[in-house]
Design an enzyme around this catalytic site. Structure first.
Site, PDB file in Angstrom:
ATOM      1  N   SER A 145       0.994  -1.248   0.041  1.00 24.94           N
ATOM      2  CA  SER A 145      -0.430  -0.211  -0.149  1.00 24.94           C
ATOM      3  C   SER A 145       0.960   1.401  -0.190  1.00 24.94           C
ATOM      4  CB  SER A 145      -0.863  -0.028   1.617  1.00 24.94           C
ATOM      5  OG  SER A 145      -1.792   1.570   1.262  1.00 24.94           O
ATOM      6  N   TYR A 169      -1.737  -1.231  10.782  1.00 25.67           N
ATOM      7  CA  TYR A 169      -1.722  -1.444   9.326  1.00 25.67           C
ATOM      8  C   TYR A 169      -1.107  -1.480   8.628  1.00 25.67           C
ATOM      9  CZ  TYR A 169      -3.443  -1.422   4.605  1.00 25.67           C
ATOM     10  OH  TYR A 169      -3.593  -2.228   3.919  1.00 25.67           O
ATOM     11  N   LYS A 173       1.964  -4.021   6.541  1.00 25.51           N
ATOM     12  CA  LYS A 173       2.709  -3.416   5.152  1.00 25.51           C
ATOM     13  C   LYS A 173       4.238  -4.069   4.780  1.00 25.51           C
ATOM     14  CE  LYS A 173      -1.506  -4.722   3.110  1.00 25.51           C
ATOM     15  NZ  LYS A 173      -1.606  -5.626   2.535  1.00 25.51           N
TER      16      LYS A 173
END
Ligand code: NAD
Ligand code: WQD
Length: 358
Positions: A145, A169, A173
């Site tokens: 992302s 989050y 990643k």
């Protein structure tokens, strides 16, 4: 683990000649981006095999995929944290490559449930990579992302920009990216493409596949769509005092079908000696919140009531991709413009006001 694989359907698929097709394991294949990619894989002659625990998706998507592709997707109801189950999938299928979408993705939720995010995303990925090694499969395309760039020093953002996620989050990643780089450095057999998505929106043109968030949407376009369909009353615009042309946040929205296509391009570039490379997947241009609202109003014929509210914690002013490298290296480029993204998103929402749960 359960493998719902109605024999009649599989026999029919085989009769249609998919036996020889390259098998691509699609983790999270029931989700928003995964389901669109499954369709693109069928169209390109691959045989997708889905793995999903359906924690953020609905098995109805299998019916939709069958209607659209003529193929009932082979699928396993399986959590990636079930290491034994995953190993079995690799033992029972000759998997050529993996596209790894499965993961939890809500920034706010990750701040309240960091352990669940690290467990689901990082442990799930470690299990997947171990199962791949056991099953002699070394090609993987990973869903990363733009969040790994944090608040970028400058835009457009190139793949060389510093990496610094700002929430749990995003850190999952980043950690997974680091794991993949370490793995690649340890063994040149691994062929790894990291796709850093910017802001995926839109839906399949049929209106029968799309994004179906659980509860109140966190993201702008799904929120607008639910206002347009009458499910939500009004949109909050988080801040109009950013250093942008109209003061609202600017993002690089990309059509989910362009995103799906980028995975196919990434699969094509995976060859021995590829190593581990990261690619920006965006359009290369940014739109403000107010521009998105306007485009959605035009696409839907609905007025979107909104109110300016304070900035959302953690938000940045502007984020859009430099896509020169992905264009050249993946031989891929986004085709759809903002108006098409909004029209397709609206068609999906209008036809499925309650998402897949009707
Ligand atoms: P999604 O939630 O619609 O799809 C993810 C799928 O993975 C869901 O079907 C869910 O049930 C499944 N899943 C989650 N944890 C699992 C587990 N442990 N085992 C098996 N299945 C599991 O999300 P999406 O928007 O399609 O995103 C796909 C990927 O792309 C995610 O990794 C996400 O972080 C990443 N990504 C998404 C966006 C975005 O804005 N949608 C942006 C950048 C990156
Ligand atoms: C876009 C713009 C908001 C909602 C997030 C994740 C990122 C990635 C994509 C997974 C911003 C504004 C939003 C609303 C608003 N996901 N907004 N009202 O924040 O760029 O990225 O999704 O990897 O990690 O952080 O996307 O759609 O939430 O916001 O005004 O109700 O819309 O402030 O400017 P974001 P978004």
């Amino acid at each position: 683990m359960s493998n719902e694989n109605p024999t009649g359907k599989v026999a029919r698929d085989a009769a249609q000649g998919t036996e020889q097709a390259r098998k691509v394991l699609v983790t999270g294949g029931g989700g928003y981006i995964g389901s669109h990619t499954v369709l693109s894989l069928y169209a390109a002659g691959y045989q997708p095999i889905l793995v999903d625990n359906w924690s953020n998706s609905n098995p109805v998507v299998l019916d939709r995929l069958e209607t659209l592709s003529g193929m009932r997707p082979m699928h396993y109801k399986l959590d990636l944290r079930d290491a034994a189950g995953l190993n079995e999938v690799f033992t029972n299928n000759e998997i050529d490559s993996v596209i790894h979408f499965a993961g939890l993705k809500a920034v706010g939720e990750s701040q309240h449930m960091p352990l669940e995010y690290y467990d689901n995303n990082v442990v799930g990925t470690l299990n997947l990579l171990s199962a791949m090694r056991g099953g002699a499969c070394s090609k993987i395309v990973f869903s990363s992302s733009a969040t790994v760039y944090g608040d970028p020093e400058s835009v457009p953002i190139t793949e060389q920009a510093s990496l610094r996620a700002t929430n749990p989050y995003g850190r999952t990643k980043l950690m997974i990216e680091e794991i993949l780089r370490d793995l690649s450095a340890s063994d040149p057999q691994w062929e790894i493409a990291i796709l850093r998505y910017f802001n995926p929106v839109g839906a399949h043109a049929s209106g029968s596949l799309g994004e179906d968030p659980n509860g109140e949407p966190n993201n702008l376009v799904p929120y607008i769509a639910q206002v347009a369909v009458g499910k939500l009353k009004q949109l909050s615009v988080f801040g109009d005092d950013y250093n942008t042309a109209d003061g609202t946040g600017v993002r690089d929205y990309i059509h989910v079908l362009d995103l799906a296509q980028a995975h196919l391009s990434a699969l094509e570039v995976l060859v021995p000696e590829h190593g581990c490379k990261a690619y920006n997947i965006g359009t290369g241009r940014g739109y403000s919140v107010l521009e998105v609202i306007k485009a959605f109003e035009l696409a839907s014929g609905q007025t979107i009531p909104f109110e300016i509210k304070p900035r959302r914690t953690g938000d940045i002013a502007t984020c859009y991709a430099d896509v020169a490298y992905s264009k050249k290296a993946l031989n891929w480029q986004a085709k759809f413009d903002l108006q098409t993204m909004m029209a397709d998103h609206w068609r999906w929402q209008k036809q499925n006001p309650k998402g897949y749960s009707e």
